[in-house]
Design a protein around this motif. Structure first.
Motif, PDB file in Angstrom:
ATOM      1  N   GLU A   4       0.817  -1.213   0.000  1.00 35.30           N
ATOM      2  CA  GLU A   4       0.000   0.000   0.000  1.00 35.30           C
ATOM      3  C   GLU A   4       0.849   1.260   0.000  1.00 35.30           C
ATOM      4  O   GLU A   4       0.464   2.269  -0.592  1.00 35.30           O
ATOM      5  CB  GLU A   4      -0.954  -0.040   1.195  1.00 35.30           C
ATOM      6  N   VAL A  44       3.792   1.494  -1.435  1.00 32.67           N
ATOM      7  CA  VAL A  44       4.239   1.607  -2.834  1.00 32.67           C
ATOM      8  C   VAL A  44       3.110   2.187  -3.686  1.00 32.67           C
ATOM      9  O   VAL A  44       3.347   3.003  -4.583  1.00 32.67           O
ATOM     10  CB  VAL A  44       4.695   0.235  -3.368  1.00 32.67           C
ATOM     11  N   GLY A  45       1.880   1.772  -3.413  1.00 37.23           N
ATOM     12  CA  GLY A  45       0.742   2.344  -4.123  1.00 37.23           C
ATOM     13  C   GLY A  45       0.585   3.825  -3.856  1.00 37.23           C
ATOM     14  O   GLY A  45       0.240   4.594  -4.751  1.00 37.23           O
ATOM     15  N   MET A  46       0.833   4.231  -2.630  1.00 31.28           N
ATOM     16  CA  MET A  46       0.763   5.664  -2.296  1.00 31.28           C
ATOM     17  C   MET A  46       1.719   6.472  -3.162  1.00 31.28           C
ATOM     18  O   MET A  46       1.401   7.576  -3.607  1.00 31.28           O
ATOM     19  CB  MET A  46       1.136   5.874  -0.826  1.00 31.28           C
ATOM     20  N   ARG A  79       2.900   5.510  -6.057  1.00 27.22           N
ATOM     21  CA  ARG A  79       2.407   5.429  -7.433  1.00 27.22           C
ATOM     22  C   ARG A  79       0.951   5.897  -7.451  1.00 27.22           C
ATOM     23  O   ARG A  79       0.025   5.155  -7.717  1.00 27.22           O
ATOM     24  CB  ARG A  79       2.535   3.986  -7.936  1.00 27.22           C
TER      25      ARG A  79
END
Lengths: 215, 215
Positions: free
Chosen positions: B170, B172-174, B176
DNA sequence: CTTGACTGGTACGGTACGTTACCGTACCTA
DNA sequence: TAGGTACGGTAACGTACCGTACCAGTCAAG
């Protein structure tokens, strides 16, 4: 009775033959574009699926690009409709965010939206208006809605935040995490409902309280 | 021949002529695939850029797919090398995360990685091994590294977390987030260094402390 | 029934595709 | 200097592509 046109009994009222044919073509052609991309799809492939002749496609959509645009537009409209702004009145910040995370997850992990994502990412540079349409009615809309909510809670002093728009973008990114990417890439099948729920709760908790323990 | 120029190209000592030719082809063909996708790129387009004849390409790469795979592999190896596991010894959690966010942002917003992302998302279903290669040496590696770090801090009691792997995904998603997506879609040019730094700091702060004010 | 628009089927034009073959030339190594 | 290998240029081949044309059939409306 006076208001309705008479049409064939086998078709729904209010739709001309041309309209139903158009919808049939879009419905049949969408999976072909979803699977092979724009350049990898031929009009003959679509004819093989939907039947009929190219004449119908070209008189209705004008070109291959026109058909492609119609398919993306139509599917985006339907598949992303669930993100349309609703009340989302939040007394409870936790519950509001959690519901938002669930809804966003449900939408973006649906097969249609996953296929749209692949297609729009692939062709976005060549079809800017389609990219904008997808973004504005998908991730962009979600972020804007969330930002609105965050600002409301910000005014009440329930949260402390410098950049609500940026935080909203980042929360949407949290939901669209590596699992979404793995699914997009075909490296993973859709996660189970329990996993998804677990992840949504984790994301909300981290977004609200972080990972550093409070003492 | 128009100009009788020699194609020596000042070869490096350890490389045979075949190797240098291979690298020249990859270097020249990459932008063509990046711009037009796999199906939208023709071998003749590449020949027009790199010169020479198709015979060279087919004797070196075997097929169009072979050339495509070589380009994705080569570019992934080089462009994602910055994510290779390093020490990342963290006395300070904040600084470690911030540096991680910066590095990840730098890599994923580079033009090459953006182009790779578009290409792999588009063709991932048709080239599963390339999708896996990209993911494992890009977003997957980043998440694994971060998870490792989180677990270390978890053992020390510096953070409280149920699922370090999920949290890493999550985070890493933040990073990206929607800005990355807008850039991928061509709706936005690369954000400024200040904006990126600001976003990285915001993400780290939210990840560590959340948005709920501490009392 | 007559009319006119829409549709299906098929064939075609012109072009571009991936891939292979041929042949003369440039290069590296021995 | 000799020989084998890689390369460049061109052309061929069979296929597939998008888009159009022609003709016969179908359907709704007047």
């Amino acid at each position: 009775m006076a208001a309705g046109k008479k049409t064939t009994a086998t078709e729904k009222p209010g739709k001309s033959r041309q309209e139903t044919r158009r919808e049939e073509i879009i419905k049949a052609a969408a999976p072909v574009f979803f699977e092979h991309g724009f350049a990898g799809t031929s009009i003959d492939d679509i004819i093989a699926k939907v039947g009929g002749s190219k004449r119908t496609i070209y008189s209705e959509f004008g070109s291959k690009e026109g058909l492609f645009a119609a398919i993306v537009t139509d599917n985006a409209r339907h598949a992303l409709a669930a993100l349309a702004p609703e009340a989302m009145a939040g007394r409870n910040l936790d519950a509001t965010l959690l519901e938002f995370a669930r809804e966003l997850n449900r939408v973006q992990m649906s097969p249609t939206v996953l296929a749209l994502y692949r297609l729009v990412v692939a062709e976005g540079v060549r079809f800017p208006e389609l990219a904008k349409l997808f973004y504005d009615s998908g991730p962009g809309l979600a972020s804007a809605r969330l930002s609105q909510v965050l600002k409301e809670f910000l005014e009440r002093g329930d949260i402390a935040l410098d950049d609500p728009d940026g935080a909203a973008d980042e929360f949407v990114g949290m939901i669209r995490d590596n699992r979404h990417l793995k699914t997009v890439l075909g490296l993973m099948s859709r996660p189970s409902a329990e996993d998804t729920e677990q992840r949504a709760q984790t994301a909300v908790r981290i977004f609200l309280d972080g990972v550093r323990p409070r003492r």
